[in-house]
Design a protein around this motif. Structure first.
Motif, PDB file in Angstrom:
ATOM      1  N   ALA A   2      12.439 -13.830   4.978  1.00 53.08           N
ATOM      2  CA  ALA A   2      12.372 -13.026   3.754  1.00 53.08           C
ATOM      3  C   ALA A   2      11.275 -11.969   3.796  1.00 53.08           C
ATOM      4  O   ALA A   2      11.133 -11.185   2.853  1.00 53.08           O
ATOM      5  N   SER A   3      10.497 -11.916   4.870  1.00 51.80           N
ATOM      6  CA  SER A   3       9.490 -10.861   5.039  1.00 51.80           C
ATOM      7  C   SER A   3       9.169 -10.710   6.521  1.00 51.80           C
ATOM      8  O   SER A   3       9.431 -11.613   7.316  1.00 51.80           O
ATOM      9  N   ASP A   4       8.595  -9.584   6.880  1.00 55.77           N
ATOM     10  CA  ASP A   4       8.167  -9.377   8.270  1.00 55.77           C
ATOM     11  C   ASP A   4       7.012 -10.302   8.632  1.00 55.77           C
ATOM     12  O   ASP A   4       6.890 -10.744   9.782  1.00 55.77           O
ATOM     13  N   PHE A  20      12.068  -8.614   7.122  1.00 53.53           N
ATOM     14  CA  PHE A  20      12.417  -7.874   5.909  1.00 53.53           C
ATOM     15  C   PHE A  20      11.204  -7.063   5.479  1.00 53.53           C
ATOM     16  O   PHE A  20      10.114  -7.617   5.355  1.00 53.53           O
ATOM     17  N   ASN A  21      11.381  -5.777   5.265  1.00 50.78           N
ATOM     18  CA  ASN A  21      10.397  -4.816   4.723  1.00 50.78           C
ATOM     19  C   ASN A  21      10.102  -3.662   5.678  1.00 50.78           C
ATOM     20  O   ASN A  21       9.740  -2.578   5.247  1.00 50.78           O
ATOM     21  N   ASP A  22      10.184  -3.881   6.986  1.00 51.27           N
ATOM     22  CA  ASP A  22       9.850  -2.868   7.981  1.00 51.27           C
ATOM     23  C   ASP A  22       8.404  -2.411   7.850  1.00 51.27           C
ATOM     24  O   ASP A  22       8.108  -1.219   7.807  1.00 51.27           O
ATOM     25  N   ASN A  23       7.487  -3.381   7.789  1.00 49.43           N
ATOM     26  CA  ASN A  23       6.068  -3.049   7.870  1.00 49.43           C
ATOM     27  C   ASN A  23       5.783  -2.396   9.222  1.00 49.43           C
ATOM     28  O   ASN A  23       6.510  -2.612  10.190  1.00 49.43           O
ATOM     29  N   PHE A  24       4.705  -1.625   9.296  1.00 51.68           N
ATOM     30  CA  PHE A  24       4.365  -0.953  10.555  1.00 51.68           C
ATOM     31  C   PHE A  24       4.238  -1.963  11.691  1.00 51.68           C
ATOM     32  O   PHE A  24       4.676  -1.719  12.810  1.00 51.68           O
ATOM     33  N   ALA A  25       3.645  -3.121  11.390  1.00 55.03           N
ATOM     34  CA  ALA A  25       3.446  -4.138  12.429  1.00 55.03           C
ATOM     35  C   ALA A  25       4.770  -4.586  13.037  1.00 55.03           C
ATOM     36  O   ALA A  25       4.821  -4.954  14.213  1.00 55.03           O
ATOM     37  N   ALA A  26       5.840  -4.557  12.261  1.00 54.76           N
ATOM     38  CA  ALA A  26       7.144  -4.993  12.776  1.00 54.76           C
ATOM     39  C   ALA A  26       7.616  -4.116  13.929  1.00 54.76           C
ATOM     40  O   ALA A  26       8.336  -4.566  14.820  1.00 54.76           O
ATOM     41  N   SER A  27       7.194  -2.860  13.927  1.00 50.86           N
ATOM     42  CA  SER A  27       7.637  -1.919  14.957  1.00 50.86           C
ATOM     43  C   SER A  27       6.781  -1.970  16.226  1.00 50.86           C
ATOM     44  O   SER A  27       7.148  -1.386  17.245  1.00 50.86           O
ATOM     45  N   PRO A  60       0.793  -1.236   0.000  1.00 51.26           N
ATOM     46  CA  PRO A  60       0.000   0.000   0.000  1.00 51.26           C
ATOM     47  C   PRO A  60       0.824   1.285   0.000  1.00 51.26           C
ATOM     48  O   PRO A  60       0.437   2.273  -0.637  1.00 51.26           O
ATOM     49  N   GLU A  61       1.964   1.294   0.677  1.00 55.40           N
ATOM     50  CA  GLU A  61       2.783   2.512   0.707  1.00 55.40           C
ATOM     51  C   GLU A  61       3.420   2.785  -0.659  1.00 55.40           C
ATOM     52  O   GLU A  61       3.595   3.934  -1.054  1.00 55.40           O
ATOM     53  N   ILE A  62       3.751   1.732  -1.400  1.00 53.53           N
ATOM     54  CA  ILE A  62       4.250   1.908  -2.776  1.00 53.53           C
ATOM     55  C   ILE A  62       3.155   2.531  -3.630  1.00 53.53           C
ATOM     56  O   ILE A  62       3.401   3.480  -4.389  1.00 53.53           O
ATOM     57  N   VAL A  63       1.942   2.003  -3.491  1.00 55.34           N
ATOM     58  CA  VAL A  63       0.809   2.530  -4.259  1.00 55.34           C
ATOM     59  C   VAL A  63       0.565   3.996  -3.909  1.00 55.34           C
ATOM     60  O   VAL A  63       0.303   4.827  -4.786  1.00 55.34           O
ATOM     61  N   SER A  67      14.601  -2.178   6.198  1.00 53.08           N
ATOM     62  CA  SER A  67      13.628  -1.161   5.779  1.00 53.08           C
ATOM     63  C   SER A  67      13.855  -0.796   4.313  1.00 53.08           C
ATOM     64  O   SER A  67      14.973  -0.509   3.898  1.00 53.08           O
ATOM     65  N   GLN A  68      12.759  -0.837   3.552  1.00 54.45           N
ATOM     66  CA  GLN A  68      12.799  -0.397   2.160  1.00 54.45           C
ATOM     67  C   GLN A  68      12.090   0.952   2.047  1.00 54.45           C
ATOM     68  O   GLN A  68      11.078   1.168   2.715  1.00 54.45           O
ATOM     69  N   PRO A  69      12.567   1.850   1.180  1.00 55.47           N
ATOM     70  CA  PRO A  69      11.910   3.147   1.011  1.00 55.47           C
ATOM     71  C   PRO A  69      10.682   3.014   0.118  1.00 55.47           C
ATOM     72  O   PRO A  69      10.662   3.442  -1.032  1.00 55.47           O
ATOM     73  N   THR A  70       9.628   2.390   0.654  1.00 52.21           N
ATOM     74  CA  THR A  70       8.480   1.999  -0.158  1.00 52.21           C
ATOM     75  C   THR A  70       7.789   3.178  -0.856  1.00 52.21           C
ATOM     76  O   THR A  70       7.458   3.093  -2.039  1.00 52.21           O
ATOM     77  N   TYR A  71       7.566   4.264  -0.134  1.00 55.28           N
ATOM     78  CA  TYR A  71       6.897   5.423  -0.740  1.00 55.28           C
ATOM     79  C   TYR A  71       7.723   5.938  -1.923  1.00 55.28           C
ATOM     80  O   TYR A  71       7.186   6.226  -2.994  1.00 55.28           O
ATOM     81  N   ASP A  72       9.031   6.038  -1.717  1.00 52.02           N
ATOM     82  CA  ASP A  72       9.915   6.528  -2.780  1.00 52.02           C
ATOM     83  C   ASP A  72       9.925   5.573  -3.965  1.00 52.02           C
ATOM     84  O   ASP A  72      10.014   6.018  -5.118  1.00 52.02           O
ATOM     85  N   MET A  73       9.845   4.275  -3.708  1.00 57.62           N
ATOM     86  CA  MET A  73       9.822   3.311  -4.803  1.00 57.62           C
ATOM     87  C   MET A  73       8.626   3.558  -5.715  1.00 57.62           C
ATOM     88  O   MET A  73       8.726   3.528  -6.947  1.00 57.62           O
ATOM     89  N   GLY A  74       7.475   3.816  -5.102  1.00 57.21           N
ATOM     90  CA  GLY A  74       6.276   4.098  -5.885  1.00 57.21           C
ATOM     91  C   GLY A  74       6.346   5.414  -6.624  1.00 57.21           C
ATOM     92  O   GLY A  74       5.988   5.500  -7.807  1.00 57.21           O
TER      93      GLY A  74
END
Length: 332
Positions: free
Chosen positions: A246-248, A274-281, A76-79, A291-298
């Motif tokens: 390989a994922s949170d 892997f990914n740093d989803n909000f739930a991980a925190s 969703p953050e990429i979108v 952590s991936q820069p998801t917003y920037d990727m989109g």
């Protein structure tokens, strides 16, 4: 009665052709005239007929975004990043969720072509030759996000997934942990997910640690895989002090399975996601992750695609953005 382009032309005191040029963003119209037309459009509440307009211009100002799993917090953050940029340039979005089904992916690509989208931002579960051939056959401008095709034909926005997984594995090794399991998908996977096993493998080999294949579990990127992977290791009476996931989602499933078997994280076993989803925190314990820069990727992907649609050259066809290793409570 709906407002027509003729009404706009009359209100602005210009020809219908001039209104059409403004609507299609043709540069020959001077700024004063353009302002009159735009003011008239706003005043009359005129909305152009998209179908008629697209037949004339061969452009629909619509972009398809195809993602593999809408339930995964990563996408969703990429979108959101892509949509924010599309709004700036007055593009609309059609969102498609393939639900990790390759046949559904192919069908959505065909549907997007039928809908006459101008381009596609594509997050795929597989970039095998069949998918790439279909993209080529449909001839729709496409930018990949999260992964890239092996030949590097399609523009892409990624992180270095091999390096990221290498970093998370090396973190455990530097903490003195040698018995390290891996849960994810195999390295032959035709997308970024497979690169994460390659990174794990590279770090282990570099440290001179032999990989125990019975501590490797390949299934999916979901919570269930993390839970089932740990259950299998324990059932097989395997000893391990660390788990690279390989994922949170996998990491959360793994932690729950460890907890159900009276093992403490990180005292007994350290876990990396892997990914740093909000739930991980906010999960217990809070998950060490990449952590991936998801917003920037989109947003970068959308800017690239809009450049392609406007026949502008890309400064860089394959953007590799920076990742970050975030240490939290799931590692010692």
């Amino acid at each position: 009665m709906a407002t027509s382009i003729k009404d706009v032309a009359k209100e602005a005191g210009v020809s219908i052709a001039t209104v059409s040029r403004v609507l299609n963003d043709i540069d020959v119209v001077n700024e004063d005239t353009k302002k009159k037309v735009l003011d008239a459009i706003k005043k009359l509440g005129y909305r152009p007929n998209i179908v008629a307009r697209s037949l004339k211009t061969q452009r629909t100002k619509t972009i398809g975004i195809l993602l593999p799993d809408i339930s995964n917090q990563f996408y969703p953050e990429i979108v959101r990043g892509a949509e924010d940029v599309s709004n700036i340039y007055d593009y609309n979005i059609i969102l498609c969720n393939s639900d990790l089904d390759i046949e559904k992916e192919k069908e959505y690509l065909r549907v997007l072509k039928e809908k006459m989208v101008d381009g596609v931002i594509y997050m795929s579960i597989s970039l095998n030759s069949e998918i790439l051939d279909l993209i080529n056959e449909l001839d729709v401008k496409t930018v990949l996000v999260e992964t890239k095709d092996r030949e590097g034909v399609l523009p892409s926005v990624t992180i270095d997934n091999v390096k990221a997984s290498y970093d998370s594995t090396k973190l455990l090794i530097q903490k003195g942990i040698k018995e390290i399991a891996f849960i994810g998908v195999g390295k032959d996977s035709e997308n970024a997910w497979g690169d994460r096993f390659i990174g794990y493998e590279k770090a282990m080999k570099e440290a001179g640690i032999k990989i125990d294949q019975e501590l490797v579990y390949f299934e999916s990127m979901k919570v269930k895989s993390g839970y089932e992977g740990i259950q299998k290791f324990l059932k097989d009476k395997k000893k391990f002090k660390g788990v690279v996931c390989a994922s949170d989602d996998i990491a959360m499933g793994a932690i729950n399975a460890l907890r159900d078997n009276k093992l403490k994280v990180p005292k007994d076993v350290s876990v990396v996601g892997f990914n740093d989803n909000f739930a991980a925190s906010i999960f217990y314990p809070k998950i060490t992750t990449i952590s991936q820069p998801t917003y920037d990727m989109g947003s970068v992907a959308m800017r690239m695609l809009i450049k392609l649609l406007n026949k502008k050259e890309l400064e860089e066809p394959h953007y590799v953005l920076e990742h970050e290793l975030i240490e939290r409570e799931s590692t010692i």
